[in-house]
Write a protein that holds these residues in place. Structure first.
Motif, mmCIF file in Angstrom:
data_model
loop_
_atom_site.group_PDB
_atom_site.id
_atom_site.type_symbol
_atom_site.label_atom_id
_atom_site.label_comp_id
_atom_site.label_asym_id
_atom_site.label_seq_id
_atom_site.Cartn_x
_atom_site.Cartn_y
_atom_site.Cartn_z
ATOM 1 N N TYR A 103 0.810 -1.197 0.056
ATOM 2 C CA TYR A 103 -0.081 -0.101 -0.099
ATOM 3 C C TYR A 103 0.766 1.094 0.008
ATOM 4 C CZ TYR A 103 -3.421 3.384 1.186
ATOM 5 O OH TYR A 103 -4.143 4.450 1.037
ATOM 6 N N LEU A 104 1.960 1.123 0.647
ATOM 7 C CA LEU A 104 2.670 2.624 1.072
ATOM 8 C C LEU A 104 3.700 2.782 -0.308
ATOM 9 C CD1 LEU A 104 3.767 2.006 4.612
ATOM 10 C CD2 LEU A 104 2.281 3.797 3.944
ATOM 11 N N THR A 105 3.822 1.670 -1.000
ATOM 12 C CA THR A 105 4.615 1.810 -2.187
ATOM 13 C C THR A 105 3.568 2.348 -3.413
ATOM 14 O OG1 THR A 105 4.385 -0.358 -2.879
ATOM 15 C CG2 THR A 105 6.403 0.445 -1.661
ATOM 16 N N GLY A 106 2.430 2.455 -3.141
ATOM 17 C CA GLY A 106 1.293 2.886 -4.365
ATOM 18 C C GLY A 106 0.676 1.801 -4.804
ATOM 19 N N ASP A 107 0.663 0.623 -4.088
ATOM 20 C CA ASP A 107 0.032 -0.791 -5.060
ATOM 21 C C ASP A 107 -1.047 -1.059 -4.045
ATOM 22 O OD1 ASP A 107 -0.652 -2.890 -6.415
ATOM 23 O OD2 ASP A 107 1.209 -3.940 -6.170
ATOM 24 N N PRO A 108 -2.245 -0.222 -3.768
ATOM 25 C CA PRO A 108 -3.278 -0.931 -3.279
ATOM 26 C C PRO A 108 -4.024 -1.974 -3.807
ATOM 27 C CG PRO A 108 -4.002 1.297 -4.244
ATOM 28 C CD PRO A 108 -2.465 0.913 -4.479
ATOM 29 N N ALA A 109 -3.973 -2.134 -4.845
ATOM 30 C CA ALA A 109 -4.500 -3.444 -5.433
ATOM 31 C C ALA A 109 -3.641 -4.626 -5.089
ATOM 32 C CB ALA A 109 -4.487 -3.268 -6.903
ATOM 33 N N GLY A 110 -2.446 -4.257 -4.940
ATOM 34 C CA GLY A 110 -1.400 -5.520 -4.580
ATOM 35 C C GLY A 110 -1.605 -5.928 -3.100
ATOM 36 N N ALA A 111 -1.856 -4.799 -2.238
ATOM 37 C CA ALA A 111 -2.152 -5.059 -0.966
ATOM 38 C C ALA A 111 -3.344 -5.935 -0.643
ATOM 39 C CB ALA A 111 -2.114 -3.633 -0.140
ATOM 40 N N LEU A 112 -4.476 -5.465 -1.308
ATOM 41 C CA LEU A 112 -5.624 -6.092 -1.201
ATOM 42 C C LEU A 112 -5.449 -7.591 -2.013
ATOM 43 C CD1 LEU A 112 -8.139 -3.272 -2.280
ATOM 44 C CD2 LEU A 112 -7.678 -4.263 -0.016
ATOM 45 N N GLY A 113 -4.786 -7.771 -3.055
ATOM 46 C CA GLY A 113 -4.407 -9.289 -3.378
ATOM 47 C C GLY A 113 -3.647 -10.174 -2.412
ATOM 48 N N ALA A 114 -2.861 -9.286 -1.572
ATOM 49 C CA ALA A 114 -2.124 -10.120 -0.454
ATOM 50 C C ALA A 114 -3.161 -10.468 0.572
ATOM 51 C CB ALA A 114 -0.926 -9.226 -0.135
ATOM 52 N N TYR A 115 -3.992 -9.583 0.958
ATOM 53 C CA TYR A 115 -4.728 -10.167 1.906
ATOM 54 C C TYR A 115 -5.781 -11.260 1.367
ATOM 55 C CZ TYR A 115 -9.184 -10.254 4.624
ATOM 56 O OH TYR A 115 -10.195 -10.629 5.593
ATOM 57 N N GLN A 116 -6.131 -11.536 0.142
ATOM 58 C CA GLN A 116 -6.808 -12.482 -0.407
ATOM 59 C C GLN A 116 -6.100 -13.677 -0.437
ATOM 60 O OE1 GLN A 116 -10.060 -12.541 -0.859
ATOM 61 N NE2 GLN A 116 -10.146 -10.480 -0.458
#
Length: 154
Positions: A103-116
Motif C-alpha cells: 500500500y505504501l509503495t502505491g500498490d493498493p490493489a497488490g495489498a488487497l491481493g495479498a489479503y486474499q
C-alpha cells in the motif's frame, strides 16, 4: 549476543526509536547462519530449545521489518517480506507487513491481493479467517484510510 541485541532492539522499537531498533536488530540477525541446530540431531528438550531459537529469529525479523517500514524503507523491503511470507505463511504479521508495504509503495490493489492470498492460506490450512487485525487493515486499505493504516502499524 543474539538475545541481548534482539532485546535491546525490541526496546528501542517499543520506544519509537526506529533507527536504533533497525540497527540493533540487523546486527542480531547478521549473527544467524541458517536454522538453529542445522547440523545437530536433536531430541527432547534440545528440539524445543532449537524451535524457540528459530521463533526468536522470526520475531526479530518481523521487528526489523517493522522498524524499517517505520523509517520509510518500503520498496527495499518487499523482497524480504515476501520471503518471510513464503517461509511463514500462517503468521499474521508478515502478511500485515506485506499489505502495508504494498500500500505504501502505491500498490493498493497488490495489498488487497495479498489479503486474499492470506485469507486463502488460512482457510485452506486452518479452516479459519484472517485475524481481526488483518481484516481491519484490509478495510482501511479499501477506504484508503492513511491514519488507520498507520495506527495498525504500531
Amino acid at each position: 549476543m543474539f538475545t541481548d541485541l534482539t532485546r535491546h532492539g525490541q526496546a528501542h522499537l517499543r520506544a519509537g526509536e526506529h533507527a536504533a531498533a533497525a540497527t540493533l536488530l540487523h546486527d542480531a540477525l547478521a549473527l544467524w547462519r541458517g536454522p538453529a541446530g542445522e547440523n545437530i540431531t536433536a531430541t527432547g528438550t534440545l528440539t524445543q530449545q532449537l524451535a524457540d531459537l528459530d521463533e526468536q529469529r522470526v520475531i526479530a525479523t518481523e521487528d526489523f521489518i517493522d522498524a524499517r517500514l517505520a523509517l520509510g524503507a518500503t520498496s527495499s523491503l518487499l523482497h524480504d517480506i515476501r520471503a518471510l511470507v513464503l517461509d511463514q505463511p500462517l503468521r499474521d504479521r508478515p502478511w500485515e507487513q506485506l499489505m502495508r508495504a504494498l500500500y505504501l509503495t502505491g500498490d493498493p490493489a497488490g495489498a488487497l491481493g495479498a489479503y486474499q492470498k492470506a485469507r486463502k492460506s488460512f482457510n485452506e490450512a486452518l479452516g479459519i479467517e484472517p485475524s481481526g487485525r488483518l481484516q481491519q487493515l484490509q478495510g482501511s486499505i479499501l477506504q484508503r484510510d492513511e491514519l488507520a493504516i498507520a495506527r495498525l502499524a504500531s
